[in-house]
Design a protein around this motif. Sequence first.
Motif, PDB file in Angstrom:
ATOM      1  N   PRO A  64       0.796  -1.226   0.000  1.00 41.90           N
ATOM      2  CA  PRO A  64       0.000   0.000   0.000  1.00 41.90           C
ATOM      3  C   PRO A  64       0.831   1.280   0.000  1.00 41.90           C
ATOM      4  CG  PRO A  64      -0.940  -1.568   1.536  1.00 41.90           C
ATOM      5  CD  PRO A  64       0.353  -2.149   1.041  1.00 41.90           C
ATOM      6  N   ALA A  65       1.948   1.287   0.702  1.00 40.67           N
ATOM      7  CA  ALA A  65       2.780   2.492   0.754  1.00 40.67           C
ATOM      8  C   ALA A  65       3.335   2.836  -0.627  1.00 40.67           C
ATOM      9  CB  ALA A  65       3.932   2.295   1.741  1.00 40.67           C
ATOM     10  N   VAL A  66       3.679   1.841  -1.403  1.00 36.48           N
ATOM     11  CA  VAL A  66       4.196   2.067  -2.754  1.00 36.48           C
ATOM     12  C   VAL A  66       3.088   2.610  -3.652  1.00 36.48           C
ATOM     13  CG1 VAL A  66       5.162   0.926  -4.804  1.00 36.48           C
ATOM     14  CG2 VAL A  66       5.988   0.314  -2.518  1.00 36.48           C
ATOM     15  N   LEU A  67       1.899   2.054  -3.511  1.00 40.88           N
ATOM     16  CA  LEU A  67       0.763   2.522  -4.312  1.00 40.88           C
ATOM     17  C   LEU A  67       0.393   3.961  -3.950  1.00 40.88           C
ATOM     18  CD1 LEU A  67      -1.468  -0.685  -4.296  1.00 40.88           C
ATOM     19  CD2 LEU A  67       0.035   0.149  -6.112  1.00 40.88           C
ATOM     20  N   MET A  68       0.450   4.296  -2.671  1.00 36.80           N
ATOM     21  CA  MET A  68       0.139   5.671  -2.255  1.00 36.80           C
ATOM     22  C   MET A  68       1.163   6.652  -2.816  1.00 36.80           C
ATOM     23  SD  MET A  68      -2.667   6.172  -0.812  1.00 36.80           S
ATOM     24  CE  MET A  68      -2.475   7.827  -0.274  1.00 36.80           C
ATOM     25  N   ARG A  69       2.430   6.288  -2.776  1.00 34.60           N
ATOM     26  CA  ARG A  69       3.463   7.156  -3.353  1.00 34.60           C
ATOM     27  C   ARG A  69       3.224   7.371  -4.850  1.00 34.60           C
ATOM     28  NH1 ARG A  69       6.924   4.592   0.269  1.00 34.60           N
ATOM     29  NH2 ARG A  69       7.626   3.074  -1.280  1.00 34.60           N
ATOM     30  N   ALA A  70       2.790   6.328  -5.529  1.00 36.73           N
ATOM     31  CA  ALA A  70       2.502   6.450  -6.961  1.00 36.73           C
ATOM     32  C   ALA A  70       1.354   7.428  -7.191  1.00 36.73           C
ATOM     33  CB  ALA A  70       2.169   5.081  -7.550  1.00 36.73           C
ATOM     34  N   HIS A  71       0.332   7.377  -6.352  1.00 39.13           N
ATOM     35  CA  HIS A  71      -0.794   8.308  -6.495  1.00 39.13           C
ATOM     36  C   HIS A  71      -0.374   9.738  -6.161  1.00 39.13           C
ATOM     37  CE1 HIS A  71      -4.260   5.862  -7.600  1.00 39.13           C
ATOM     38  NE2 HIS A  71      -3.667   4.891  -6.944  1.00 39.13           N
ATOM     39  N   PHE A  72       0.451   9.902  -5.139  1.00 37.46           N
ATOM     40  CA  PHE A  72       0.940  11.252  -4.811  1.00 37.46           C
ATOM     41  C   PHE A  72       1.793  11.814  -5.941  1.00 37.46           C
ATOM     42  CE2 PHE A  72       0.559  10.154  -0.077  1.00 37.46           C
ATOM     43  CZ  PHE A  72      -0.663  10.798   0.025  1.00 37.46           C
ATOM     44  N   LYS A  73       2.648  10.986  -6.500  1.00 35.13           N
ATOM     45  CA  LYS A  73       3.470  11.418  -7.628  1.00 35.13           C
ATOM     46  C   LYS A  73       2.585  11.770  -8.823  1.00 35.13           C
ATOM     47  CE  LYS A  73       7.041   9.786 -10.790  1.00 35.13           C
ATOM     48  NZ  LYS A  73       7.862   8.646 -11.199  1.00 35.13           N
ATOM     49  N   ALA A  74       1.599  10.937  -9.091  1.00 35.40           N
ATOM     50  CA  ALA A  74       0.692  11.186 -10.213  1.00 35.40           C
ATOM     51  C   ALA A  74      -0.077  12.490 -10.021  1.00 35.40           C
ATOM     52  CB  ALA A  74      -0.281  10.020 -10.368  1.00 35.40           C
ATOM     53  N   GLU A  75      -0.508  12.758  -8.811  1.00 39.94           N
ATOM     54  CA  GLU A  75      -1.246  14.004  -8.549  1.00 39.94           C
ATOM     55  C   GLU A  75      -0.345  15.222  -8.718  1.00 39.94           C
ATOM     56  OE1 GLU A  75      -4.365  16.261  -8.262  1.00 39.94           O
ATOM     57  OE2 GLU A  75      -4.547  14.089  -8.145  1.00 39.94           O
ATOM     58  N   ALA A  76       0.906  15.120  -8.294  1.00 36.34           N
ATOM     59  CA  ALA A  76       1.844  16.231  -8.475  1.00 36.34           C
ATOM     60  C   ALA A  76       2.106  16.480  -9.959  1.00 36.34           C
ATOM     61  CB  ALA A  76       3.157  15.935  -7.744  1.00 36.34           C
ATOM     62  N   VAL A  77       2.297  15.415 -10.726  1.00 42.38           N
ATOM     63  CA  VAL A  77       2.508  15.558 -12.170  1.00 42.38           C
ATOM     64  C   VAL A  77       1.268  16.167 -12.823  1.00 42.38           C
ATOM     65  CG1 VAL A  77       2.796  14.247 -14.315  1.00 42.38           C
ATOM     66  CG2 VAL A  77       4.240  13.749 -12.340  1.00 42.38           C
ATOM     67  N   LYS A  78       0.103  15.725 -12.405  1.00 39.27           N
ATOM     68  CA  LYS A  78      -1.157  16.262 -12.949  1.00 39.27           C
ATOM     69  C   LYS A  78      -1.275  17.757 -12.658  1.00 39.27           C
ATOM     70  CE  LYS A  78      -6.113  15.791 -12.313  1.00 39.27           C
ATOM     71  NZ  LYS A  78      -7.168  15.124 -11.548  1.00 39.27           N
ATOM     72  N   PHE A  79      -0.968  18.153 -11.448  1.00 37.80           N
ATOM     73  CA  PHE A  79      -1.068  19.553 -11.048  1.00 37.80           C
ATOM     74  C   PHE A  79      -0.119  20.434 -11.871  1.00 37.80           C
ATOM     75  CE2 PHE A  79       0.417  23.053  -8.306  1.00 37.80           C
ATOM     76  CZ  PHE A  79      -0.785  23.732  -8.151  1.00 37.80           C
ATOM     77  N   PHE A  80       1.147  20.023 -11.953  1.00 39.25           N
ATOM     78  CA  PHE A  80       2.125  20.841 -12.669  1.00 39.25           C
ATOM     79  C   PHE A  80       1.883  20.825 -14.175  1.00 39.25           C
ATOM     80  CE2 PHE A  80       4.523  20.322  -8.662  1.00 39.25           C
ATOM     81  CZ  PHE A  80       4.629  21.681  -8.372  1.00 39.25           C
ATOM     82  N   THR A  81       1.400  19.722 -14.707  1.00 41.43           N
ATOM     83  CA  THR A  81       1.055  19.678 -16.130  1.00 41.43           C
ATOM     84  C   THR A  81      -0.096  20.630 -16.425  1.00 41.43           C
ATOM     85  OG1 THR A  81       1.776  17.376 -16.263  1.00 41.43           O
ATOM     86  CG2 THR A  81       0.364  18.176 -18.033  1.00 41.43           C
ATOM     87  N   THR A  82      -1.074  20.663 -15.547  1.00 43.59           N
ATOM     88  CA  THR A  82      -2.199  21.587 -15.727  1.00 43.59           C
ATOM     89  C   THR A  82      -1.711  23.028 -15.709  1.00 43.59           C
ATOM     90  OG1 THR A  82      -3.695  20.003 -14.660  1.00 43.59           O
ATOM     91  CG2 THR A  82      -4.454  22.282 -14.815  1.00 43.59           C
ATOM     92  N   LEU A  83      -0.853  23.359 -14.745  1.00 38.98           N
ATOM     93  CA  LEU A  83      -0.308  24.719 -14.681  1.00 38.98           C
ATOM     94  C   LEU A  83       0.485  25.070 -15.931  1.00 38.98           C
ATOM     95  CD1 LEU A  83       0.964  25.064 -10.996  1.00 38.98           C
ATOM     96  CD2 LEU A  83      -1.053  26.091 -12.030  1.00 38.98           C
ATOM     97  N   LEU A  84       1.320  24.148 -16.390  1.00 40.85           N
ATOM     98  CA  LEU A  84       2.123  24.397 -17.586  1.00 40.85           C
ATOM     99  C   LEU A  84       1.249  24.572 -18.826  1.00 40.85           C
ATOM    100  CD1 LEU A  84       5.113  21.944 -17.075  1.00 40.85           C
ATOM    101  CD2 LEU A  84       5.179  24.444 -17.060  1.00 40.85           C
ATOM    102  N   MET A  85       0.223  23.770 -18.931  1.00 43.63           N
ATOM    103  CA  MET A  85      -0.650  23.868 -20.104  1.00 43.63           C
ATOM    104  C   MET A  85      -1.432  25.176 -20.107  1.00 43.63           C
ATOM    105  SD  MET A  85      -1.940  19.969 -20.703  1.00 43.63           S
ATOM    106  CE  MET A  85      -2.710  20.358 -22.282  1.00 43.63           C
ATOM    107  N   PHE A  86      -1.935  25.578 -18.946  1.00 45.91           N
ATOM    108  CA  PHE A  86      -2.629  26.874 -18.873  1.00 45.91           C
ATOM    109  C   PHE A  86      -1.665  28.008 -19.182  1.00 45.91           C
ATOM    110  CE2 PHE A  86      -6.300  25.178 -16.385  1.00 45.91           C
ATOM    111  CZ  PHE A  86      -7.285  25.723 -17.182  1.00 45.91           C
ATOM    112  N   GLY A  87      -0.479  27.943 -18.615  1.00 43.62           N
ATOM    113  CA  GLY A  87       0.515  28.978 -18.875  1.00 43.62           C
ATOM    114  C   GLY A  87       0.868  29.056 -20.353  1.00 43.62           C
TER     115      GLY A  87
END
Length: 120
Positions: A64-87
């Motif tokens: 579970p800890a590995v899966l949670m880290r993957a979701h946290f990483k995915a959410e961070a990538v999603k957030f920064f990709t959204t910011l970059l695309m809007f910018g």
Amino acid sequence: MINREVKRVVRLQVVLTLVAVLVAAVIGGFAPILPVSVVIGGLCAIVPALLYGKIAFARRHEPPAVLMRAHFKAEAVKFFTTLLMFGAALVFFKDLSVVGLFGGYMTATSGYWFGLLIKN
């Protein structure tokens, strides 16, 4: 590999974005600025959602800890990709309709919430 649920949500986001593009075309008098803005706004939600799905669900049968880290990483990538695309949209497309851009984004993002409510 993207799992079935992510595909379903992204498909719903695409359909809602296409409906918003048609509405924008009619409202905008078939001038291209508003529908193009809606498409770009929709892509600002759809592309990060695809990246999230690829990163978060790349591993299976892990602790579970590995899966949670993957979701946290995915959410961070999603957030920064959204910011970059809007910018990038605001910098490179000077004639964009800001209302259309954010309207397309909100429409596509609502596909996520409708995806939670609608089960096939």
